[in-house]
Write a protein that holds these residues in place. Structure first.
Motif, mmCIF file in Angstrom:
data_model
loop_
_atom_site.group_PDB
_atom_site.id
_atom_site.type_symbol
_atom_site.label_atom_id
_atom_site.label_comp_id
_atom_site.label_asym_id
_atom_site.label_seq_id
_atom_site.Cartn_x
_atom_site.Cartn_y
_atom_site.Cartn_z
ATOM 1 N N CYS A 155 0.789 -1.579 0.187
ATOM 2 C CA CYS A 155 0.135 -0.027 0.052
ATOM 3 C C CYS A 155 1.376 1.033 -0.008
ATOM 4 C CB CYS A 155 -1.199 -0.098 1.599
ATOM 5 S SG CYS A 155 -2.278 -0.795 1.351
ATOM 6 N N ARG A 156 1.524 1.387 0.935
ATOM 7 C CA ARG A 156 3.057 2.408 0.835
ATOM 8 C C ARG A 156 3.360 2.856 -0.411
ATOM 9 N NH1 ARG A 156 6.031 2.566 6.425
ATOM 10 N NH2 ARG A 156 4.381 1.619 7.871
ATOM 11 N N GLN A 157 3.634 1.976 -1.588
ATOM 12 C CA GLN A 157 4.480 1.605 -2.313
ATOM 13 C C GLN A 157 3.429 2.503 -3.422
ATOM 14 O OE1 GLN A 157 6.827 1.463 -3.647
ATOM 15 N NE2 GLN A 157 6.809 1.603 -5.949
ATOM 16 N N SER A 158 2.218 1.636 -3.697
ATOM 17 C CA SER A 158 0.559 2.264 -4.412
ATOM 18 C C SER A 158 0.373 3.623 -3.930
ATOM 19 C CB SER A 158 -0.411 1.278 -4.298
ATOM 20 O OG SER A 158 0.425 0.346 -4.369
ATOM 21 N N MET A 159 0.301 4.108 -3.291
ATOM 22 C CA MET A 159 0.369 5.332 -2.526
ATOM 23 C C MET A 159 1.368 6.196 -2.859
ATOM 24 S SD MET A 159 -1.613 5.387 1.698
ATOM 25 C CE MET A 159 -0.132 4.000 2.170
ATOM 26 N N ALA A 160 2.675 5.888 -3.004
ATOM 27 C CA ALA A 160 4.119 6.291 -3.367
ATOM 28 C C ALA A 160 3.690 6.482 -4.907
ATOM 29 C CB ALA A 160 4.850 6.270 -3.644
ATOM 30 N N GLU A 161 3.495 6.102 -5.165
ATOM 31 C CA GLU A 161 3.372 6.154 -6.351
ATOM 32 C C GLU A 161 2.178 7.452 -7.477
ATOM 33 O OE1 GLU A 161 3.836 4.088 -10.926
ATOM 34 O OE2 GLU A 161 4.928 3.794 -9.818
ATOM 35 N N TYR A 162 0.968 7.586 -6.747
ATOM 36 C CA TYR A 162 -0.305 8.410 -6.922
ATOM 37 C C TYR A 162 0.568 9.822 -6.737
ATOM 38 C CZ TYR A 162 -3.846 5.867 -8.426
ATOM 39 O OH TYR A 162 -4.387 4.789 -9.419
ATOM 40 N N GLU A 163 1.255 9.802 -5.194
ATOM 41 C CA GLU A 163 1.929 10.715 -4.822
ATOM 42 C C GLU A 163 3.162 11.328 -6.518
ATOM 43 O OE1 GLU A 163 3.041 11.869 -0.753
ATOM 44 O OE2 GLU A 163 5.124 11.887 -0.862
ATOM 45 N N GLN A 164 4.313 9.868 -6.825
ATOM 46 C CA GLN A 164 5.832 10.712 -7.191
ATOM 47 C C GLN A 164 4.553 11.203 -8.137
ATOM 48 O OE1 GLN A 164 6.403 6.657 -7.106
ATOM 49 N NE2 GLN A 164 8.383 7.424 -5.711
ATOM 50 N N LYS A 165 3.135 10.545 -8.927
ATOM 51 C CA LYS A 165 2.703 11.036 -10.133
ATOM 52 C C LYS A 165 2.670 12.427 -11.135
ATOM 53 C CE LYS A 165 -1.472 9.166 -11.420
ATOM 54 N NZ LYS A 165 -2.158 8.289 -11.959
ATOM 55 N N GLN A 166 1.587 12.426 -9.267
ATOM 56 C CA GLN A 166 1.106 13.864 -9.073
ATOM 57 C C GLN A 166 1.876 14.894 -8.451
ATOM 58 O OE1 GLN A 166 -2.260 12.958 -6.729
ATOM 59 N NE2 GLN A 166 -0.983 14.293 -4.845
ATOM 60 N N LYS A 167 3.462 14.903 -8.333
ATOM 61 C CA LYS A 167 4.307 15.732 -8.167
ATOM 62 C C LYS A 167 3.757 16.153 -7.029
ATOM 63 C CE LYS A 167 6.402 15.951 -12.776
ATOM 64 N NZ LYS A 167 5.632 14.829 -12.918
ATOM 65 N N THR A 168 2.678 16.123 -6.038
ATOM 66 C CA THR A 168 2.288 16.801 -4.163
ATOM 67 C C THR A 168 2.240 16.071 -4.095
ATOM 68 O OG1 THR A 168 0.404 16.130 -5.421
ATOM 69 C CG2 THR A 168 1.411 19.047 -5.451
ATOM 70 N N PRO A 169 2.255 16.334 -1.924
ATOM 71 C CA PRO A 169 2.278 15.702 -1.376
ATOM 72 C C PRO A 169 1.119 14.769 -1.410
ATOM 73 C CG PRO A 169 3.697 17.371 -0.123
ATOM 74 C CD PRO A 169 3.112 17.239 -2.447
ATOM 75 N N ILE A 170 0.854 13.567 -0.363
ATOM 76 C CA ILE A 170 -0.670 12.903 0.004
ATOM 77 C C ILE A 170 -0.272 13.174 1.075
ATOM 78 C CG2 ILE A 170 -2.491 11.095 0.050
ATOM 79 C CD1 ILE A 170 -1.211 11.028 -2.511
ATOM 80 N N GLU A 171 -0.974 13.831 2.353
ATOM 81 C CA GLU A 171 -0.996 14.277 3.787
ATOM 82 C C GLU A 171 -1.583 12.241 4.461
ATOM 83 O OE1 GLU A 171 -2.848 16.505 7.233
ATOM 84 O OE2 GLU A 171 -4.441 16.230 5.227
ATOM 85 N N ILE A 172 -0.973 11.117 4.599
ATOM 86 C CA ILE A 172 -1.365 10.187 5.502
ATOM 87 C C ILE A 172 -2.047 10.777 6.812
ATOM 88 C CG2 ILE A 172 0.827 9.269 6.232
ATOM 89 C CD1 ILE A 172 -0.515 6.820 5.207
ATOM 90 N N LEU A 173 -3.461 9.902 7.185
ATOM 91 C CA LEU A 173 -3.370 10.119 8.666
ATOM 92 C C LEU A 173 -4.121 8.517 9.211
ATOM 93 C CD1 LEU A 173 -6.313 12.935 8.218
ATOM 94 C CD2 LEU A 173 -4.237 13.132 9.522
ATOM 95 N N MET A 174 -3.657 7.610 10.515
ATOM 96 C CA MET A 174 -3.073 6.646 10.772
ATOM 97 C C MET A 174 -3.841 6.376 12.095
ATOM 98 S SD MET A 174 0.001 5.811 8.858
ATOM 99 C CE MET A 174 0.807 7.273 9.374
ATOM 100 N N MET A 175 -5.188 5.683 12.133
ATOM 101 C CA MET A 175 -4.906 5.342 13.428
ATOM 102 C C MET A 175 -6.083 3.873 13.604
ATOM 103 S SD MET A 175 -9.161 6.813 13.964
ATOM 104 C CE MET A 175 -9.349 6.585 15.606
ATOM 105 N N GLY A 176 -5.670 3.492 14.551
ATOM 106 C CA GLY A 176 -6.876 1.980 15.049
ATOM 107 C C GLY A 176 -8.314 2.652 15.859
#
Length: 160
Positions: free
Chosen positions: A115-136
């Motif tokens: 998932c990290r790799q997949s999300m990173a691909e989108y971030e690299q493609k769009q050339k803008t950061p993607i904020e990520i929020l994580m909780m249990g």
């Protein structure tokens, strides 16, 4: 040899109530998405919500399969659907949350490597950061300003 150090900043919130109203709404969408998870094997229900630049929110939940590697994580369900439904629209943020039928998930849950790799691909493609929020299920929320903080040496198309 050169020894180098990799450091990144992240924010740790004590609860969802400390998030901005936009972040809270996104996390509540991810919490709602958990209910649609199909997780009869792991009993681990994950929900994800993606906020797009056009203001739309796309949700996803994990979908397991008896042939374990054939399942799909909530993060990838959400970002792949966003890419299919809204091609070319940038992802602003993604919220991820999980609960378990086996125990209380009271610490922030992070994404798996795929998932990290997949999300990173989108971030690299769009050339803008993607904020990520994580909780249990309850408790603290980790907020990172970029997916690449979680996978700093991400593989990308430049290597191909």
């Amino acid at each position: 040899m050169q020894k180098r150090k990799l450091v990144f900043d992240y924010n740790l919130f004590d609860s969802i109530e400390e998030l901005s109203s936009v972040q809270q709404k996104l996390m509540h969408s991810a919490i709602a998405a958990r209910k649609d998870a199909y997780a009869p094997y792991s009993k681990f229900h994950v929900g994800a919500a993606v906020l797009l630049k056009n203001g739309k929110t796309v949700i996803g939940s994990n979908q397991e399969n008896a042939s374990y590697p054939a399942g799909v994580c909530a993060e990838r369900v959400a970002i792949l659907y966003a890419g299919a439904k809204y091609p070319g629209v940038a992802i602003v943020a993604i919220a991820i949350t999980a609960t378990s039928k086996n125990h209380k998930v009271d610490a922030p849950v992070t994404s798996c490597g795929i998932c990290r790799q997949s999300m990173a691909e989108y971030e690299q493609k769009q050339k803008t950061p993607i904020e990520i929020l994580m909780m249990g299920e309850i408790g603290q929320v980790i907020q990172c300003n970029s997916v690449l903080d979680l996978i700093p040496f991400a593989f990308d198309s430049a290597f191909l």
